[in-house]
Motif scaffolding. Structure first.
Motif, PDB file in Angstrom:
ATOM      1  N   VAL A 125       0.854  -1.189   0.000  1.00 29.76           N
ATOM      2  CA  VAL A 125       0.000   0.000   0.000  1.00 29.76           C
ATOM      3  C   VAL A 125       0.889   1.238   0.000  1.00 29.76           C
ATOM      4  CG1 VAL A 125      -1.754   1.317   1.243  1.00 29.76           C
ATOM      5  CG2 VAL A 125      -1.849  -1.186   1.222  1.00 29.76           C
ATOM      6  N   LYS A 126       0.681   2.097  -0.966  1.00 34.35           N
ATOM      7  CA  LYS A 126       1.464   3.324  -1.064  1.00 34.35           C
ATOM      8  C   LYS A 126       0.863   4.386  -0.161  1.00 34.35           C
ATOM      9  CE  LYS A 126       3.314   6.664  -4.386  1.00 34.35           C
ATOM     10  NZ  LYS A 126       3.357   7.081  -5.812  1.00 34.35           N
ATOM     11  N   VAL A 127       1.702   4.980   0.680  1.00 39.25           N
ATOM     12  CA  VAL A 127       1.243   6.004   1.611  1.00 39.25           C
ATOM     13  C   VAL A 127       1.295   7.367   0.926  1.00 39.25           C
ATOM     14  CG1 VAL A 127       1.621   7.087   3.848  1.00 39.25           C
ATOM     15  CG2 VAL A 127       2.078   4.643   3.556  1.00 39.25           C
ATOM     16  N   ASP A 128       0.169   8.050   0.919  1.00 46.57           N
ATOM     17  CA  ASP A 128       0.066   9.363   0.283  1.00 46.57           C
ATOM     18  C   ASP A 128       0.636  10.428   1.221  1.00 46.57           C
ATOM     19  OD1 ASP A 128      -0.632  11.713  -0.970  1.00 46.57           O
ATOM     20  OD2 ASP A 128      -2.620  11.014  -1.571  1.00 46.57           O
ATOM     21  N   THR A 129       1.722  11.069   0.815  1.00 50.33           N
ATOM     22  CA  THR A 129       2.358  12.079   1.661  1.00 50.33           C
ATOM     23  C   THR A 129       1.453  13.295   1.883  1.00 50.33           C
ATOM     24  OG1 THR A 129       3.446  12.971  -0.317  1.00 50.33           O
ATOM     25  CG2 THR A 129       4.688  11.399   1.010  1.00 50.33           C
ATOM     26  N   LYS A 130       0.595  13.586   0.914  1.00 49.11           N
ATOM     27  CA  LYS A 130      -0.326  14.709   1.080  1.00 49.11           C
ATOM     28  C   LYS A 130      -1.333  14.425   2.188  1.00 49.11           C
ATOM     29  CE  LYS A 130      -0.064  16.433  -3.675  1.00 49.11           C
ATOM     30  NZ  LYS A 130      -0.834  16.735  -4.917  1.00 49.11           N
ATOM     31  N   LYS A 131      -1.792  13.179   2.273  1.00 44.72           N
ATOM     32  CA  LYS A 131      -2.724  12.811   3.342  1.00 44.72           C
ATOM     33  C   LYS A 131      -2.026  12.821   4.699  1.00 44.72           C
ATOM     34  CE  LYS A 131      -5.956  10.057   0.590  1.00 44.72           C
ATOM     35  NZ  LYS A 131      -6.599   8.723   0.413  1.00 44.72           N
ATOM     36  N   LEU A 132      -0.741  12.503   4.711  1.00 40.68           N
ATOM     37  CA  LEU A 132       0.004  12.538   5.970  1.00 40.68           C
ATOM     38  C   LEU A 132       0.126  13.968   6.496  1.00 40.68           C
ATOM     39  CD1 LEU A 132       2.937   9.989   5.462  1.00 40.68           C
ATOM     40  CD2 LEU A 132       0.900   9.730   6.881  1.00 40.68           C
ATOM     41  N   ALA A 133       0.131  14.921   5.592  1.00 39.39           N
ATOM     42  CA  ALA A 133       0.258  16.324   5.997  1.00 39.39           C
ATOM     43  C   ALA A 133      -1.092  16.967   6.298  1.00 39.39           C
ATOM     44  CB  ALA A 133       0.968  17.112   4.901  1.00 39.39           C
ATOM     45  N   ALA A 134      -2.155  16.180   6.244  1.00 39.45           N
ATOM     46  CA  ALA A 134      -3.502  16.738   6.417  1.00 39.45           C
ATOM     47  C   ALA A 134      -3.726  17.297   7.818  1.00 39.45           C
ATOM     48  CB  ALA A 134      -4.546  15.670   6.103  1.00 39.45           C
ATOM     49  N   ARG A 135      -2.998  16.785   8.813  1.00 36.01           N
ATOM     50  CA  ARG A 135      -3.190  17.228  10.197  1.00 36.01           C
ATOM     51  C   ARG A 135      -2.295  18.411  10.573  1.00 36.01           C
ATOM     52  NH1 ARG A 135      -7.897  15.008  12.157  1.00 36.01           N
ATOM     53  NH2 ARG A 135      -8.081  12.849  11.430  1.00 36.01           N
ATOM     54  N   LEU A 136      -1.485  18.860   9.652  1.00 38.10           N
ATOM     55  CA  LEU A 136      -0.603  19.991   9.939  1.00 38.10           C
ATOM     56  C   LEU A 136      -1.438  21.217  10.305  1.00 38.10           C
ATOM     57  CD1 LEU A 136       2.269  21.200   9.937  1.00 38.10           C
ATOM     58  CD2 LEU A 136       1.912  21.764   7.523  1.00 38.10           C
ATOM     59  N   ASN A 137      -1.144  21.792  11.478  1.00 41.92           N
ATOM     60  CA  ASN A 137      -1.930  22.918  11.973  1.00 41.92           C
ATOM     61  C   ASN A 137      -0.987  24.033  12.423  1.00 41.92           C
ATOM     62  OD1 ASN A 137      -3.789  24.660  13.051  1.00 41.92           O
ATOM     63  ND2 ASN A 137      -4.728  23.171  14.441  1.00 41.92           N
ATOM     64  N   LYS A 138      -0.849  25.009  11.570  1.00 41.37           N
ATOM     65  CA  LYS A 138       0.059  26.116  11.865  1.00 41.37           C
ATOM     66  C   LYS A 138      -0.466  27.013  12.984  1.00 41.37           C
ATOM     67  CE  LYS A 138       3.518  25.436   9.104  1.00 41.37           C
ATOM     68  NZ  LYS A 138       4.890  25.250   9.658  1.00 41.37           N
ATOM     69  N   SER A 139      -1.759  26.940  13.266  1.00 37.74           N
ATOM     70  CA  SER A 139      -2.303  27.747  14.362  1.00 37.74           C
ATOM     71  C   SER A 139      -1.725  27.295  15.703  1.00 37.74           C
ATOM     72  CB  SER A 139      -3.829  27.659  14.390  1.00 37.74           C
ATOM     73  OG  SER A 139      -4.258  26.347  14.693  1.00 37.74           O
ATOM     74  N   THR A 140      -1.360  26.021  15.785  1.00 39.37           N
ATOM     75  CA  THR A 140      -0.709  25.522  17.005  1.00 39.37           C
ATOM     76  C   THR A 140       0.635  26.208  17.196  1.00 39.37           C
ATOM     77  OG1 THR A 140      -1.774  23.360  16.734  1.00 39.37           O
ATOM     78  CG2 THR A 140       0.133  23.473  18.201  1.00 39.37           C
ATOM     79  N   ASP A 141       1.366  26.371  16.106  1.00 38.44           N
ATOM     80  CA  ASP A 141       2.656  27.057  16.172  1.00 38.44           C
ATOM     81  C   ASP A 141       2.476  28.498  16.643  1.00 38.44           C
ATOM     82  OD1 ASP A 141       2.863  24.711  14.680  1.00 38.44           O
ATOM     83  OD2 ASP A 141       4.541  25.458  13.503  1.00 38.44           O
ATOM     84  N   ALA A 142       1.433  29.142  16.124  1.00 41.29           N
ATOM     85  CA  ALA A 142       1.182  30.536  16.493  1.00 41.29           C
ATOM     86  C   ALA A 142       0.834  30.657  17.977  1.00 41.29           C
ATOM     87  CB  ALA A 142       0.055  31.100  15.637  1.00 41.29           C
ATOM     88  N   LYS A 143       0.022  29.734  18.483  1.00 37.20           N
ATOM     89  CA  LYS A 143      -0.356  29.770  19.898  1.00 37.20           C
ATOM     90  C   LYS A 143       0.863  29.564  20.795  1.00 37.20           C
ATOM     91  CE  LYS A 143      -5.110  28.142  19.282  1.00 37.20           C
ATOM     92  NZ  LYS A 143      -6.072  27.034  19.550  1.00 37.20           N
ATOM     93  N   LEU A 144       1.722  28.642  20.407  1.00 32.90           N
ATOM     94  CA  LEU A 144       2.919  28.380  21.208  1.00 32.90           C
ATOM     95  C   LEU A 144       3.887  29.565  21.146  1.00 32.90           C
ATOM     96  CD1 LEU A 144       3.564  24.605  20.397  1.00 32.90           C
ATOM     97  CD2 LEU A 144       2.796  25.580  22.565  1.00 32.90           C
TER      98      LEU A 144
END
Length: 204
Positions: A125-144
Motif C-alpha cells: 500500500v502506497k502512503v500518500d504524503t499529502k494525506k500525511l500532511a492533512a493534520r498539519l496545523n500552523k495555528s498551534t505554532d502561532a499559539k505556542l
C-alpha cells in the motif's frame, strides 16, 4: 369313493408379491424440476451452489477483517503532527521536565507512525504524503509562539498535548475496529503507550 379335497388351491407364486414390494415414491417437487435436466448440468448446479455457500461463509467470517488504509493514514497523520509539535516544544520550552516530556512524546509518536508505515508498505500500500500532511496545523505554532512571549509556554504545550493524545487514542480505537489481527496488535500497543504518556504529572 375317495374323499374330496376341501383345501383351497395354493396361490400361484408371485401372485401377490406386488402388495409386499415397496411402491416407487413419486418424485418431489425439486426432483420433478430437475428430472429433465441433463446430468452434467446437475453437477454444474451443485458446484455453483457449493461455491456460492463458500463465498457467503468467507464474507461472514473474514469480510470485516480488512486493512482500512484511510483510517491508518489518518492515525499516521495525527502521530506525525503531535511528533512535530513536540519536537518544536523540546527546543523552545525552558523547563527541563517539559523538554523531557516533549522529547519522549516526539520519539514515541514518530516510532508509531513509522511502524504503521512499514505495515502498509508490507501490504503493498502506497502512503500518500499529502494525506500525511492533512493534520498539519500552523495555528498551534502561532499559539505556542504567543505563549512563549507571555511566559506560559509550558502550560500551553501541556494543554495541547493532553487534548491531542486523547484524540489520537480515539483514532486508534476507530482504526482498530474491523482490522486484521496483526494491525489490531499494533494499534493496541500504541494505545497503551499513549495511555502511559497521559499519566505524566504535567498532564493531570
Amino acid at each position: 369313493m375317495l374323499p374330496q379335497n376341501t383345501q383351497p388351491p395354493a396361490p400361484a407364486p408371485d401372485q401377490f408379491d406386488f402388495m409386499l414390494k415397496d411402491q416407487p415414491k413419486p418424485p418431489g417437487r425439486f426432483g420433478t424440476l430437475l428430472s429433465d435436466v441433463p446430468k452434467p448440468a446437475k453437477i454444474l448446479l451443485l458446484v455453483v451452489g457449493a461455491l456460492f455457500i463458500i463465498v457467503i461463509l468467507y464474507a461472514l467470517f473474514f469480510g470485516g477483517k480488512k486493512t482500512n488504509t484511510d483510517q491508518l493514514t489518518s492515525v499516521m497523520a495525527s502521530a506525525q503532527e503531535i511528533s512535530r509539535v513536540s519536537s518544536m516544544a523540546q527546543l523552545q520550552a525552558k523547563d527541563t521536565t517539559t523538554k523531557d516530556l516533549a522529547a519522549t512524546t516526539a520519539t514515541v509518536l514518530s516510532s508509531q507512525k513509522q511502524e504503521l508505515r512499514s505495515y502498509l508498505i508490507s501490504k503493498k500500500v502506497k502512503v500518500d504524503t499529502k494525506k500525511l500532511a492533512a493534520r498539519l496545523n500552523k495555528s498551534t505554532d502561532a499559539k505556542l509562539a504567543t505563549a512563549l512571549q507571555n511566559n506560559n509556554y509550558d502550560q500551553t504545550y501541556f494543554s495541547y498535548l493532553k487534548t491531542s493524545l486523547i484524540n489520537y487514542q480515539a483514532s486508534l480505537n476507530a482504526a482498530n475496529k474491523g482490522a486484521s489481527l496483526k494491525i489490531q496488535a499494533i494499534l493496541k500497543a500504541d494505545y497503551t503507550s499513549i495511555q502511559t504518556l497521559l499519566t505524566a504529572s504535567q498532564l493531570k
